[in-house]
Structure formats: C-alpha cells, structure tokens
Enzyme design. Structure first.
Site, PDB file in Angstrom:
ATOM      1  N   GLY A 169       0.801  -1.218   0.000  1.00 42.89           N
ATOM      2  CA  GLY A 169       0.000   0.000   0.000  1.00 42.89           C
ATOM      3  C   GLY A 169       0.833   1.267   0.000  1.00 42.89           C
ATOM      4  N   SER A 170       0.181   2.332   0.380  1.00 44.20           N
ATOM      5  CA  SER A 170       0.725   3.686   0.321  1.00 44.20           C
ATOM      6  C   SER A 170       1.874   3.910   1.297  1.00 44.20           C
ATOM      7  CB  SER A 170      -0.396   4.678   0.642  1.00 44.20           C
ATOM      8  OG  SER A 170       0.119   5.977   0.834  1.00 44.20           O
ATOM      9  N   THR A 171       2.758   4.823   0.931  1.00 40.08           N
ATOM     10  CA  THR A 171       3.846   5.217   1.820  1.00 40.08           C
ATOM     11  C   THR A 171       3.323   5.869   3.096  1.00 40.08           C
ATOM     12  OG1 THR A 171       4.078   7.307   0.643  1.00 40.08           O
ATOM     13  CG2 THR A 171       5.522   5.503  -0.032  1.00 40.08           C
TER      14      THR A 171
END
Length: 127
Positions: free
Chosen positions: A61-63
C-alpha cells in the site's frame, strides 16, 4: 529456540506472536487510534496488533503506512515488534521513526501464539 535474521529497526521487545501469511496495508487496513485490523478481507480482521510481536510477510500500500505506524506508536497501540519475511521501505521507515524493533529474513519459522523476545540489534528472535 533462537532464530537469527537482519536488523531493520533497533530495539528489544517481548510479546505474544500474532502471525499472518497475508501482507498488511497500514493505511486503510489498521485503525491508527486502536491498533485493530479494519481490512475486512484480512485474516486478522477485528484483532488488535497492540503490544504483539507482529509477524507478516511484508507491507503493502501507500507510503502513508509509515505514518500510520508512527500514529499507532504515539497512541500506545503499536506492535511491540515487527518480523517480516522481507521488510520493504514502508514498514522499515515506519518502524524506525516509531521506535518499533524490526527484523526480517529469519533463518527459521516462528509459531503463532508463542511468547517471543526480539533483540533487533542482534537480529535475533528467541521463543
């Protein structure tokens, strides 16, 4: 049993192992206030990771997931330690900025539910 691996984020911790073979996305997958898995498709849905030695293959997923780990730490609901098969950047950064001991690439398998001691400086896990 003593297992060894690679240090990702220094520190020591002890806790009950919560293990999954499914990657975890911290952004949208974990409630940053409570530490409860909120991803309904995840096998750990509804369970709290707070204070656990969290064993999972890698993050996804996202940082922004790094900051969710930081928020969990600030809210007192972070995992005690993280053990990955292969720790990727999102989890590594999150563990480091949050002060969560983390290791990966263990030379053996750790069972679910046991009490484990993680000494990330040494890259070791004892259960």
């Amino acid at each position: 049993m003593l297992l060894s691996g690679r240090c990702i984020s220094k520190g020591t911790a002890k806790g009950e192992v919560m293990k999954t073979d499914v990657p975890i996305s911290f952004l949208g997958g974990v409630d940053k206030k409570t530490g409860v898995i909120i991803d309904k498709s995840h096998p750990l849905y509804g369970k709290s990771i707070a204070g656990k030695v969290l064993v999972f293959p890698y993050g996804k997923g996202s940082t922004v997931g790094s900051y969710v780990l930081y928020a969990l730490s600030r809210n007192g609901n972070a995992p005690a330690a993280i053990i990955n098969k292969e720790c990727e950047t999102i989890i590594a950064i999150g563990a480091i900025i949050s002060g969560i001991p983390a290791v990966d690439r263990l030379n053996g398998v750790i069972p679910n539910g046991v009490t484990a001691e993680v000494s990330a400086e040494n890259g070791t896990v004892n259960y």
